[in-house]
Enzyme design. Sequence first.
Site, PDB file in Angstrom:
ATOM      1  CG  ASN A 102      41.560  31.579  44.931  1.00 24.79           C
ATOM      2  OD1 ASN A 102      41.977  32.485  45.873  1.00 24.79           O
ATOM      3  ND2 ASN A 102      41.281  31.946  43.691  1.00 24.79           N
ATOM      4  CG  HIS A 119      46.345  28.684  51.217  1.00 23.63           C
ATOM      5  ND1 HIS A 119      45.993  30.070  50.776  1.00 23.63           N
ATOM      6  CD2 HIS A 119      47.775  28.775  51.584  1.00 23.63           C
ATOM      7  CE1 HIS A 119      47.312  30.903  51.063  1.00 23.63           C
ATOM      8  NE2 HIS A 119      48.184  30.166  51.409  1.00 23.63           N
TER       9      HIS A 119
HETATM   10  N1  APR Z   1      39.308  41.165  39.855  1.00 23.37           N
HETATM   11  C1  APR Z   1      40.678  41.290  40.210  1.00 23.37           C
HETATM   12  N2  APR Z   1      40.943  41.582  41.398  1.00 23.37           N
HETATM   13  C2  APR Z   1      39.996  41.660  42.469  1.00 23.37           C
HETATM   14  C3  APR Z   1      38.962  41.746  42.130  1.00 23.37           C
HETATM   15  C4  APR Z   1      38.403  41.368  40.738  1.00 23.37           C
HETATM   16  N3  APR Z   1      37.132  41.575  40.429  1.00 23.37           N
HETATM   17  N4  APR Z   1      38.111  41.911  43.162  1.00 23.37           N
HETATM   18  C5  APR Z   1      39.091  42.081  44.232  1.00 23.37           C
HETATM   19  N5  APR Z   1      40.207  41.837  43.828  1.00 23.37           N
HETATM   20  C6  APR Z   1      41.531  41.952  44.660  1.00 23.37           C
HETATM   21  C7  APR Z   1      41.339  42.908  45.828  1.00 23.37           C
HETATM   22  O1  APR Z   1      41.712  44.183  45.468  1.00 23.37           O
HETATM   23  C8  APR Z   1      42.496  42.306  46.591  1.00 23.37           C
HETATM   24  O2  APR Z   1      43.835  42.646  46.362  1.00 23.37           O
HETATM   25  O3  APR Z   1      41.740  40.694  45.075  1.00 23.37           O
HETATM   26  C9  APR Z   1      42.531  40.808  46.310  1.00 23.37           C
HETATM   27  C10 APR Z   1      42.024  39.822  47.454  1.00 23.37           C
HETATM   28  O4  APR Z   1      42.793  39.902  48.670  1.00 23.37           O
HETATM   29  P1  APR Z   1      42.459  38.877  49.659  1.00 23.37           P
HETATM   30  O5  APR Z   1      41.234  38.904  50.212  1.00 23.37           O
HETATM   31  O6  APR Z   1      43.788  39.301  50.708  1.00 23.37           O
HETATM   32  O7  APR Z   1      42.795  37.804  49.052  1.00 23.37           O
HETATM   33  P2  APR Z   1      44.358  36.617  48.869  1.00 23.37           P
HETATM   34  O8  APR Z   1      45.016  37.717  48.535  1.00 23.37           O
HETATM   35  O9  APR Z   1      43.850  35.446  48.116  1.00 23.37           O
HETATM   36  O10 APR Z   1      44.590  36.263  50.352  1.00 23.37           O
HETATM   37  C11 APR Z   1      45.401  35.091  50.518  1.00 23.37           C
HETATM   38  O11 APR Z   1      44.603  34.948  52.904  1.00 23.37           O
HETATM   39  O12 APR Z   1      42.961  34.351  54.467  1.00 23.37           O
HETATM   40  C12 APR Z   1      44.060  33.805  53.630  1.00 23.37           C
HETATM   41  O13 APR Z   1      44.041  31.600  52.890  1.00 23.37           O
HETATM   42  C13 APR Z   1      43.394  32.998  52.583  1.00 23.37           C
HETATM   43  O14 APR Z   1      44.216  32.275  50.610  1.00 23.37           O
HETATM   44  C14 APR Z   1      43.897  33.462  51.265  1.00 23.37           C
HETATM   45  C15 APR Z   1      45.067  34.379  51.759  1.00 23.37           C
END
Ligand code: APR
Length: 246
Positions: A102, A119
């Site tokens: 994040n 990132h």
């Molecule tokens: N508590 C726990 N997990 C949650 C919650 C919650 N309240 N709400 C959503 N999630 C989970 C979703 O199920 C999903 O698996 O958070 C995850 C979010 O996934 P992504 O949107 O893909 O985010 P992330 O894994 O951080 O993406 C990685 O992608 O776009 C790039 O640079 C950006 O850092 C980011 C990277």
Amino acid sequence: MEESIRKAVELIRASKHATAFTGAGISVESGIPTFRGDNGFWSRYDPMTLDIDYFKANPLKSWKVIKEIFYDYFEYSKPNEAHIALAELEDRGFIKQLITQNIDNLHQAAGSKKVVEFHGSSHKLVCLDCHKRIKPSETVLNNLPVKCDSCGGLLKPDFIFFGEDIPRQAFLDSMEAARKSDLMLVVGTSGEVVPASQIPLLAKQTGAKIIEINVQHTQYTEEITDLFLEGKASEILKKIVDGLNA
Ligand code: APR
């Protein structure tokens, strides 16, 4: 105490070098949408906005969207119980290192000190020419595209765009933390974006137990997760901290 929480508390107590790896899901309860999924940023904005070549070719168009997402939107977000719980686990010596994908700075705002921003961060702007870094103040963000007051170059937020490399030190620190982990809490990440998503895999390969906290199963769950705690990060992590206090 629920059996799964009890097991998590036991694993954390027994660990010698526990770490945490977080994604956008941990900030959902601070009002910041995830990237993927129904209400995710990529369902509303074109990821092209964060492609480095597109940004250089369309600085004003890109900056308008960047300001809307990462400055206007993020402006009012505050750490939630999940960020606070991880900061407490660090403070009490249970978590030795936190690696986050994040860029919202909420872990630091909650009090975490040992944070690797894999990132980068939206809390600085960097000049593409002279690499000068400045804070994104109100005035600076009212003149788009943001130009460097030293060399006139184009400034961008100090997080990586698609097509850019991971900050070298963050990469090295994260790999070292993964190797040293005997337990890794993987919180709120889909595990879809490389190379960040390799970090829990490396921790697992070098012997760590994986506790995964998510509202739904991910590609980690079947592959490397030893203990899956289904639910919102804030609720689960608060229960774990309460369990450690019991
Ligand atoms: N508590 C726990 N997990 C949650 C919650 C919650 N309240 N709400 C959503 N999630 C989970 C979703 O199920 C999903 O698996 O958070 C995850 C979010 O996934 P992504 O949107 O893909 O985010 P992330 O894994 O951080 O993406 C990685 O992608 O776009 C790039 O640079 C950006 O850092 C980011 C990277």
